[in-house]
Design a protein around this motif. Structure first.
Motif, mmCIF file in Angstrom:
data_model
loop_
_atom_site.group_PDB
_atom_site.id
_atom_site.type_symbol
_atom_site.label_atom_id
_atom_site.label_comp_id
_atom_site.label_asym_id
_atom_site.label_seq_id
_atom_site.Cartn_x
_atom_site.Cartn_y
_atom_site.Cartn_z
ATOM 1 N N LYS A 31 0.843 -1.186 0.000
ATOM 2 C CA LYS A 31 0.000 0.000 0.000
ATOM 3 C C LYS A 31 0.888 1.249 0.000
ATOM 4 O O LYS A 31 1.892 1.318 0.720
ATOM 5 C CB LYS A 31 -0.918 0.016 1.219
ATOM 6 C CG LYS A 31 -2.072 -0.970 1.151
ATOM 7 C CD LYS A 31 -3.009 -0.816 2.354
ATOM 8 C CE LYS A 31 -3.685 0.553 2.309
ATOM 9 N NZ LYS A 31 -4.686 0.689 3.411
ATOM 10 N N THR A 32 0.497 2.216 -0.793
ATOM 11 C CA THR A 32 1.299 3.432 -0.928
ATOM 12 C C THR A 32 1.524 4.120 0.419
ATOM 13 O O THR A 32 2.634 4.576 0.722
ATOM 14 C CB THR A 32 0.614 4.386 -1.914
ATOM 15 O OG1 THR A 32 0.543 3.737 -3.197
ATOM 16 C CG2 THR A 32 1.377 5.696 -2.052
ATOM 17 N N CYS A 67 10.596 0.381 -7.462
ATOM 18 C CA CYS A 67 11.204 -0.490 -8.480
ATOM 19 C C CYS A 67 10.756 -0.123 -9.889
ATOM 20 O O CYS A 67 11.056 -0.846 -10.842
ATOM 21 C CB CYS A 67 10.850 -1.954 -8.202
ATOM 22 S SG CYS A 67 11.887 -2.686 -6.936
ATOM 23 N N HIS A 68 10.026 0.973 -10.044
ATOM 24 C CA HIS A 68 9.519 1.335 -11.367
ATOM 25 C C HIS A 68 9.288 2.840 -11.419
ATOM 26 O O HIS A 68 9.127 3.495 -10.383
ATOM 27 C CB HIS A 68 8.203 0.601 -11.674
ATOM 28 C CG HIS A 68 7.139 0.823 -10.636
ATOM 29 N ND1 HIS A 68 6.050 1.639 -10.836
ATOM 30 C CD2 HIS A 68 7.020 0.354 -9.360
ATOM 31 C CE1 HIS A 68 5.295 1.647 -9.744
ATOM 32 N NE2 HIS A 68 5.864 0.876 -8.839
ATOM 33 N N LYS A 88 12.472 5.077 -11.045
ATOM 34 C CA LYS A 88 12.935 3.840 -10.426
ATOM 35 C C LYS A 88 14.142 4.128 -9.540
ATOM 36 O O LYS A 88 15.051 4.857 -9.933
ATOM 37 C CB LYS A 88 13.332 2.843 -11.531
ATOM 38 C CG LYS A 88 13.863 1.528 -11.015
ATOM 39 C CD LYS A 88 14.242 0.617 -12.173
ATOM 40 C CE LYS A 88 15.514 1.099 -12.859
ATOM 41 N NZ LYS A 88 16.002 0.123 -13.861
ATOM 42 N N GLY A 89 14.104 3.595 -8.323
ATOM 43 C CA GLY A 89 15.207 3.837 -7.393
ATOM 44 C C GLY A 89 14.940 4.959 -6.409
ATOM 45 O O GLY A 89 15.703 5.136 -5.465
ATOM 46 N N HIS A 90 13.851 5.720 -6.620
ATOM 47 C CA HIS A 90 13.515 6.819 -5.705
ATOM 48 C C HIS A 90 13.137 6.274 -4.329
ATOM 49 O O HIS A 90 12.409 5.289 -4.220
ATOM 50 C CB HIS A 90 12.348 7.624 -6.287
ATOM 51 C CG HIS A 90 11.855 8.718 -5.388
ATOM 52 N ND1 HIS A 90 12.560 9.881 -5.185
ATOM 53 C CD2 HIS A 90 10.730 8.806 -4.610
ATOM 54 C CE1 HIS A 90 11.888 10.658 -4.345
ATOM 55 N NE2 HIS A 90 10.774 10.030 -3.979
ATOM 56 N N TYR A 137 5.185 -0.947 -6.263
ATOM 57 C CA TYR A 137 6.129 -2.059 -6.155
ATOM 58 C C TYR A 137 7.442 -1.503 -5.606
ATOM 59 O O TYR A 137 7.988 -0.531 -6.122
ATOM 60 C CB TYR A 137 6.359 -2.714 -7.521
ATOM 61 C CG TYR A 137 5.170 -3.481 -8.004
ATOM 62 C CD1 TYR A 137 4.973 -4.812 -7.622
ATOM 63 C CD2 TYR A 137 4.218 -2.881 -8.830
ATOM 64 C CE1 TYR A 137 3.867 -5.519 -8.051
ATOM 65 C CE2 TYR A 137 3.108 -3.581 -9.275
ATOM 66 C CZ TYR A 137 2.946 -4.892 -8.868
ATOM 67 O OH TYR A 137 1.840 -5.602 -9.289
ATOM 68 N N ILE A 138 7.922 -2.124 -4.550
ATOM 69 C CA ILE A 138 9.130 -1.624 -3.887
ATOM 70 C C ILE A 138 10.181 -2.731 -3.805
ATOM 71 O O ILE A 138 9.871 -3.917 -3.877
ATOM 72 C CB ILE A 138 8.815 -1.060 -2.470
ATOM 73 C CG1 ILE A 138 8.174 -2.123 -1.559
ATOM 74 C CG2 ILE A 138 7.922 0.155 -2.580
ATOM 75 C CD1 ILE A 138 9.123 -2.851 -0.656
#
Length: 229
Positions: A3-4, A13-14, A31-33, A52-53
């Motif tokens: 969940k956000t 991851c995106h 991605k990577g933030h 997605y993390i």
């Protein structure tokens, strides 16, 4: 997937795209933030109730964490690093001086793969604000033991240093019968003076002499005796 609202501190991851008609269309987060508290309303506003993390792994570094290690491997005196962004950090000169690089250590790190350091040539002058090097971690995550290998390959001392110019006092002896007797104007001494100034040196003594080797030698020796560098 999570969940956000629960994703603060985790790594995306995106890419996340934001579209505002007539205003913007593109990635609002890449991605990577690393998700911060203030990012949650933005993510929800673009319809991301879930993201997605990357799940934390004690054997891996995130690209920005690893980039900081690469920065520390490189960063010597009189420079600073930019903030990490997508595994990239730049090194910037804090003063005017000469850049030196330990090429053997640089080659050893660049030979490991999954990371790279691109630099200016060593042995040349640099100015305050110049970019000296760029470092990059290539994958999103990298093994911790790979970064340990980079530290070992580089050795204990920084790969880069900036050596500030010290202010030198210069003595200039302008020679030539044609200049000494006023047949032509001396246009070259000002060029020498300006070139010295580029490196923080000052023309503290100057004399113009005819083509007399003994007088020229005596003038040079007198300038040295009076403390010219």
């Amino acid at each position: 997937m999570m969940k956000t609202e629960d994703a603060v501190g985790h790594v995306l991851c995106h890419d996340i795209t934001q579209i505002i008609r007539g205003v913007t269309k593109g990635p609002v987060f890449r991605k990577g933030h690393v998700i911060a508290e203030e990012d949650i309303p933005v993510l929800l506003s673009v319809g991301k109730d879930h993201v997605y993390i990357w799940e934390k792994d004690d054997t891996l570094f995130h690209e920005d964490e690893a980039a900081a290690i690469l920065r520390d491997i490189c960063m010597g005196a009189h420079m600073h690093g930019s903030a990490p962004k997508e595994g990239k950090i730049e090194l910037i000169a804090d003063c005017n001086g000469v850049l030196t690089i330990r090429r053997d250590g640089l080659k050893a790190v660049n030979s490991l793969g999954e990371m790279m350091i691109a630099t200016r040539h060593g042995g040349f002058p640099v100015h305050k604000g110049d970019k000296l090097a760029g470092t990059r971690i290539i994958p999103l995550v990298i093994k911790k033991d790979k970064m340990a290998a980079a530290q070992e390959a580089a050795g204990p001392d920084p790969l880069l240093d900036v050596h500030p110019f010290g202010q030198k006092k210069a003595g200039v002896v302008t020679t030539g019968n044609e200049v000494f007797h006023g047949r032509i104007e001396d246009t070259f001494t000002p060029v020498i003076e300006s070139k010295l100034a580029e490196y923080g040196a000052v023309m503290a003594m100057h004399t113009t002499l005819a083509d007399d080797p003994a007088a020229i030698t005596a003038a040079i020796q007198d300038m040295l005796d009076k403390g010219m560098d």
